[in-house]
Design a protein around this motif. Structure first.
Motif, PDB file in Angstrom:
ATOM      1  N   TYR A 194      -0.332 -60.265  11.792  1.00  0.00           N
ATOM      2  CA  TYR A 194      -0.910 -58.947  11.486  1.00  0.00           C
ATOM      3  C   TYR A 194      -2.355 -59.086  11.022  1.00  0.00           C
ATOM      4  CZ  TYR A 194      -1.942 -54.865   8.593  1.00  0.00           C
ATOM      5  OH  TYR A 194      -2.550 -53.787   8.019  1.00  0.00           O
ATOM      6  N   ALA A 195      -2.632 -60.074  10.187  1.00  0.00           N
ATOM      7  CA  ALA A 195      -3.991 -60.281   9.673  1.00  0.00           C
ATOM      8  C   ALA A 195      -4.966 -60.566  10.807  1.00  0.00           C
ATOM      9  CB  ALA A 195      -3.990 -61.423   8.665  1.00  0.00           C
ATOM     10  N   GLN A 196      -4.545 -61.388  11.753  1.00  0.00           N
ATOM     11  CA  GLN A 196      -5.421 -61.735  12.880  1.00  0.00           C
ATOM     12  C   GLN A 196      -5.703 -60.514  13.753  1.00  0.00           C
ATOM     13  OE1 GLN A 196      -3.161 -64.898  14.686  1.00  0.00           O
ATOM     14  NE2 GLN A 196      -4.127 -66.501  13.426  1.00  0.00           N
ATOM     15  N   GLU A 197      -4.654 -59.760  14.056  1.00  0.00           N
ATOM     16  CA  GLU A 197      -4.843 -58.587  14.907  1.00  0.00           C
ATOM     17  C   GLU A 197      -5.614 -57.497  14.184  1.00  0.00           C
ATOM     18  OE1 GLU A 197      -1.785 -57.146  17.382  1.00  0.00           O
ATOM     19  OE2 GLU A 197      -0.712 -59.071  17.499  1.00  0.00           O
ATOM     20  N   LEU A 198      -5.427 -57.414  12.864  1.00  0.00           N
ATOM     21  CA  LEU A 198      -6.168 -56.426  12.075  1.00  0.00           C
ATOM     22  C   LEU A 198      -7.664 -56.713  12.129  1.00  0.00           C
ATOM     23  CD1 LEU A 198      -6.316 -54.068  10.060  1.00  0.00           C
ATOM     24  CD2 LEU A 198      -5.969 -55.742   8.221  1.00  0.00           C
ATOM     25  N   LEU A 199      -8.034 -57.967  11.944  1.00  0.00           N
ATOM     26  CA  LEU A 199      -9.451 -58.335  12.007  1.00  0.00           C
ATOM     27  C   LEU A 199     -10.040 -58.048  13.381  1.00  0.00           C
ATOM     28  CD1 LEU A 199      -9.414 -61.716  10.020  1.00  0.00           C
ATOM     29  CD2 LEU A 199     -10.361 -59.524   9.270  1.00  0.00           C
ATOM     30  N   ALA A 200      -9.262 -58.317  14.422  1.00  0.00           N
ATOM     31  CA  ALA A 200      -9.739 -58.091  15.786  1.00  0.00           C
ATOM     32  C   ALA A 200      -9.926 -56.601  16.073  1.00  0.00           C
ATOM     33  CB  ALA A 200      -8.759 -58.711  16.782  1.00  0.00           C
ATOM     34  N   ILE A 201      -8.937 -55.799  15.680  1.00  0.00           N
ATOM     35  CA  ILE A 201      -9.025 -54.367  15.959  1.00  0.00           C
ATOM     36  C   ILE A 201     -10.105 -53.711  15.103  1.00  0.00           C
ATOM     37  CG2 ILE A 201      -7.336 -53.489  14.269  1.00  0.00           C
ATOM     38  CD1 ILE A 201      -7.487 -52.409  17.934  1.00  0.00           C
ATOM     39  N   LYS A 202     -10.291 -54.191  13.897  1.00  0.00           N
ATOM     40  CA  LYS A 202     -11.332 -53.647  13.028  1.00  0.00           C
ATOM     41  C   LYS A 202     -12.716 -53.965  13.588  1.00  0.00           C
ATOM     42  CE  LYS A 202     -12.433 -53.212   8.109  1.00  0.00           C
ATOM     43  NZ  LYS A 202     -12.081 -53.648   6.732  1.00  0.00           N
ATOM     44  N   LYS A 203     -12.852 -55.141  14.149  1.00  0.00           N
ATOM     45  CA  LYS A 203     -14.123 -55.516  14.772  1.00  0.00           C
ATOM     46  C   LYS A 203     -14.414 -54.622  15.968  1.00  0.00           C
ATOM     47  CE  LYS A 203     -16.523 -59.378  16.983  1.00  0.00           C
ATOM     48  NZ  LYS A 203     -16.416 -60.780  17.486  1.00  0.00           N
ATOM     49  N   LEU A 204     -13.402 -54.379  16.807  1.00  0.00           N
ATOM     50  CA  LEU A 204     -13.581 -53.505  17.963  1.00  0.00           C
ATOM     51  C   LEU A 204     -13.980 -52.098  17.527  1.00  0.00           C
ATOM     52  CD1 LEU A 204     -10.555 -54.482  20.265  1.00  0.00           C
ATOM     53  CD2 LEU A 204     -12.984 -54.885  20.706  1.00  0.00           C
ATOM     54  N   TYR A 205     -13.353 -51.630  16.450  1.00  0.00           N
ATOM     55  CA  TYR A 205     -13.671 -50.282  15.982  1.00  0.00           C
ATOM     56  C   TYR A 205     -15.106 -50.200  15.464  1.00  0.00           C
ATOM     57  CZ  TYR A 205     -13.796 -46.097  13.118  1.00  0.00           C
ATOM     58  OH  TYR A 205     -14.167 -44.901  12.568  1.00  0.00           O
ATOM     59  N   LYS A 206     -15.521 -51.179  14.682  1.00  0.00           N
ATOM     60  CA  LYS A 206     -16.878 -51.166  14.136  1.00  0.00           C
ATOM     61  C   LYS A 206     -17.920 -51.230  15.253  1.00  0.00           C
ATOM     62  CE  LYS A 206     -16.080 -50.783   9.744  1.00  0.00           C
ATOM     63  NZ  LYS A 206     -16.535 -49.550   9.050  1.00  0.00           N
ATOM     64  N   GLU A 207     -17.640 -52.010  16.264  1.00  0.00           N
ATOM     65  CA  GLU A 207     -18.564 -52.092  17.394  1.00  0.00           C
ATOM     66  C   GLU A 207     -18.662 -50.744  18.109  1.00  0.00           C
ATOM     67  OE1 GLU A 207     -16.928 -55.255  19.687  1.00  0.00           O
ATOM     68  OE2 GLU A 207     -17.862 -56.848  18.479  1.00  0.00           O
ATOM     69  N   MET A 208     -17.509 -50.112  18.311  1.00  0.00           N
ATOM     70  CA  MET A 208     -17.506 -48.790  18.953  1.00  0.00           C
ATOM     71  C   MET A 208     -18.239 -47.770  18.075  1.00  0.00           C
ATOM     72  SD  MET A 208     -14.288 -46.260  19.779  1.00  0.00           S
ATOM     73  CE  MET A 208     -14.004 -46.048  18.025  1.00  0.00           C
ATOM     74  N   GLU A 209     -17.961 -47.787  16.799  1.00  0.00           N
ATOM     75  CA  GLU A 209     -18.594 -46.856  15.872  1.00  0.00           C
ATOM     76  C   GLU A 209     -20.112 -47.028  15.874  1.00  0.00           C
ATOM     77  OE1 GLU A 209     -17.493 -45.340  11.415  1.00  0.00           O
ATOM     78  OE2 GLU A 209     -17.880 -47.486  11.659  1.00  0.00           O
ATOM     79  N   ASN A 210     -20.577 -48.250  15.889  1.00  0.00           N
ATOM     80  CA  ASN A 210     -22.025 -48.513  15.910  1.00  0.00           C
ATOM     81  C   ASN A 210     -22.659 -48.009  17.200  1.00  0.00           C
ATOM     82  OD1 ASN A 210     -21.953 -49.719  13.383  1.00  0.00           O
ATOM     83  ND2 ASN A 210     -21.648 -51.784  14.203  1.00  0.00           N
ATOM     84  N   ARG A 211     -21.975 -48.206  18.321  1.00  0.00           N
ATOM     85  CA  ARG A 211     -22.517 -47.730  19.597  1.00  0.00           C
ATOM     86  C   ARG A 211     -22.630 -46.204  19.605  1.00  0.00           C
ATOM     87  NH1 ARG A 211     -19.003 -51.733  21.721  1.00  0.00           N
ATOM     88  NH2 ARG A 211     -17.433 -50.127  22.228  1.00  0.00           N
TER      89      ARG A 211
END
Length: 571
Positions: A194-211
């Protein structure tokens, strides 16, 4: 027998209604208050100063203000004397309708990418896309009244991110399912996977949010992005917020090979709509947008039930749809229910709630009280509707609809055919010389179109229901400054009072159609605006009279004697 099974289970209700506790004690308390109000009226009438005496008109004004407050208090008792709460049994629904759940269309409206940031809008979109509900029975529609390519771009980004977010939510059963709300809370991490997938999905979200944020800040879509998505061809230099053609784009279609998540699971349908707006045509604000959504969705998915939300109000409970359906699908009472209203709750209110935005008495008592009459008001958001009743159908006692048999006429149409047909339904001229805005859809001509629409539906014979779950179903954003609160309250009060003065006054329009208690319950809110006048009088006049030594309140003889003794001793 103790066990639910077979024919016995089919007879069990999908929800129950219970009366609130301690109503008897409240009735005794209310009776004493009523006696006190009557005594105040009697005292005011019997002690009016004679003509020419000081304070006569101030006294009369106080009597008029107290008369208004007393009558208004009597109105409120229609919703407080008896209060009921509804409790659904979603486990029974799951076992009874596991493979035959009806389709749901979810409507969201936005009108300005500056006031309603696209990142906030897509968080609401992602939260409802992630419901614990069969994705093939779920369709989400976003109405963008500004016709902004920035909002379209944000929705395009959200459609790609949903392929990662939805399976993540369902795999770990997280709550809430709005990315920004979920990441903002304290997360207890114990599982490595869960920790690994959480970090990955959070990174994807932040990248999308920044774009998205960088694109919105820039104010335009780059040529590189436009070249990647043909949908941007709908926008040119002539498109403005108040002048643009109808735009309908199906972003995700589960029938298409691209309508699946990263694991191959089907995704809910996602549709972008910007109805046509021209300066010479009235657009009727949110009511017009909702009616366009009703027509467009009937062409594309035509679900028998509709959920409408504000774009700033995300889904906080992944099982809300099942709970709402318990009311509609109940064998005994479900056929007469037009809509189920949930309370409006907020996640940005401080503990002290400085501006009283929670409306705790309304959400916990009054709406549950008016539910006794089957006439809960439609509040404009957080509401599940039966499509037929929203489209003007009159209720009849022999009404029974096979809710699991749906119109499948459009399943053979291609995405392009559906988009072309839908654009016609979202055009300005489509409503000309029709019943839309009068007897079909949301009613036009009032800023509080939701209240009028709910009243009209109930006057056609339907009943409504209020449900306040233990876990808040929806969370929105409340005004955080005094100016915003006053602006909102003024708009609500003016719109509601406008209804009272129109042909839709509950005592006139609802006479003989809904119960007297329901008519009184509606007027609690329709008379918010005139309540300001006696309140203002009560705030200003007594202090002025006190400064000038004018008595407008009763004085005890004992206190008068004590004052006289004190004066005599001093002398």
């Amino acid at each position: 027998m103790g066990k639910e099974g077979g024919g016995e289970e089919a007879l069990l209700p999908l929800f129950e209604t219970k009366e609130a506790r301690f109503r008897g004690a409240y009735k005794v308390f209310a009776s004493t208050v009523f006696v006190g109000i009557c005594l105040i009226w009697v005292y005011r009438l019997t002690h009016i100063p004679r003509a020419g005496e000081q304070g006569r008109w101030a006294w009369i004004g106080m009597f008029m203000a107290e008369l208004w407050f007393g009558l208004y208090w009597i109105l409120t008792q229609s919703c407080r004397f008896k209060v009921v709460y509804n409790y659904p049994f979603k486990e029974r629904l799951s076992s009874r309708c596991k493979d035959t759940l009806p389709s749901i269309d979810i409507f969201l409206c936005t009108a300005d990418p500056k006031k309603e940031p696209p990142t906030m809008v897509i968080n609401t979109i992602l939260s409802v896309m992630s419901y614990n509900y069969p994705p093939e029975n779920l369709s989400i529609y976003l109405s963008d009244d500004s016709g902004s390519e920035l909002t379209f771009y944000a929705l395009l980004e959200a459609s790609s991110f949903s392929k990662h977010w939805i399976p993540f939510c369902k795999k770990f059963n997280i709550q809430p399912r709005s990315p920004s709300a979920y990441f903002a809370q304290q997360i207890d991490i114990q599982d490595i996977t869960y920790a690994q997938e959480l970090l990955a999905i959070k990174k994807l979200y932040k990248e999308m949010e920044n774009r998205i944020d960088s694109t919105v800040e820039m104010g335009e879509i780059t040529k590189e992005i436009k070249d990647q998505q043909k949908g941007f061809s709908e926008w040119n230099s002539k498109v403005t917020k108040q002048d643009h053609q109808s735009i309908v784009k199906i972003m995700i279609d589960g029938r298409d090979k691209n309508g699946v998540d990263i694991y191959g699971g089907r995704l809910p349908m996602l549709v972008y709509m910007a109805r046509e707006k021209r300066p010479q045509w009235p657009h009727n604000f949110k009511a017009g947008a909702m009616n366009a959504l009703i027509r467009v969705s009937s062409e594309i998915s035509n679900a028998p039930f509709i959920l409408n939300l504000d774009c700033d109000m995300y889904a906080n409970d992944a099982d809300t749809i099942q709970e709402a359906l318990c009311f509609f699908l109940d064998e005994k009472r479900g056929h007469e229910i037009s809509f189920v209203q949930f309370p409006q709750n907020y996640d940005n209110i401080t503990k002290n709630d400085l501006y009283a935005c929670t409306f705790s008495v309304i959400t916990n008592v009054e709406l549950a009280g008016i539910d006794v009459y089957g006439a809960t008001p439609y509040c404009g958001t957080a509401c599940f509707h039966r499509r037929e009743s929203l489209c003007g159908k009159v209720y009849s006692k022999d009404y029974r609809k096979e809710w699991n048999i749906e119109d499948k006429n459009n399943t053979y149409k291609s995405i392009n055919e559906l988009e072309v047909a839908s654009k016609i339904l979202a055009s300005c001229s489509f409503e000309k010389e029709t019943q839309w805005g009068e007897k079909m859809g949301l009613i036009y001509g009032c800023s509080s179109e939701d209240f009028v629409t709910g009243l009209a539906i109930q006057c056609r014979g339907w009943k409504s229901l209020y449900y306040n779950p233990n876990r808040m179903a929806f969370l929105g954003v409340a005004p955080i400054t005094l100016n915003d609160v006053l602006t909102q309250q003024t708009r609500w009060s003016e719109g509601l009072f406008q209804i009272f003065l129109s042909k839709y006054c509950p005592f006139i329009y609802g006479h003989g159609k809904i119960k007297l208690g329901a008519q009184m319950g509606y007027c609690i809110y329709l008379l918010w605006a005139p309540c300001s006048l006696p309140t203002l009088y009560y705030v200003i006049v007594p202090p002025l009279c006190l400064l000038h030594g004018i008595s407008i309140f009763p004085q005890e003889k004992w206190s008068q004697r004590m004052c006289q003794r004190g004066m005599s001793k001093k002398s």
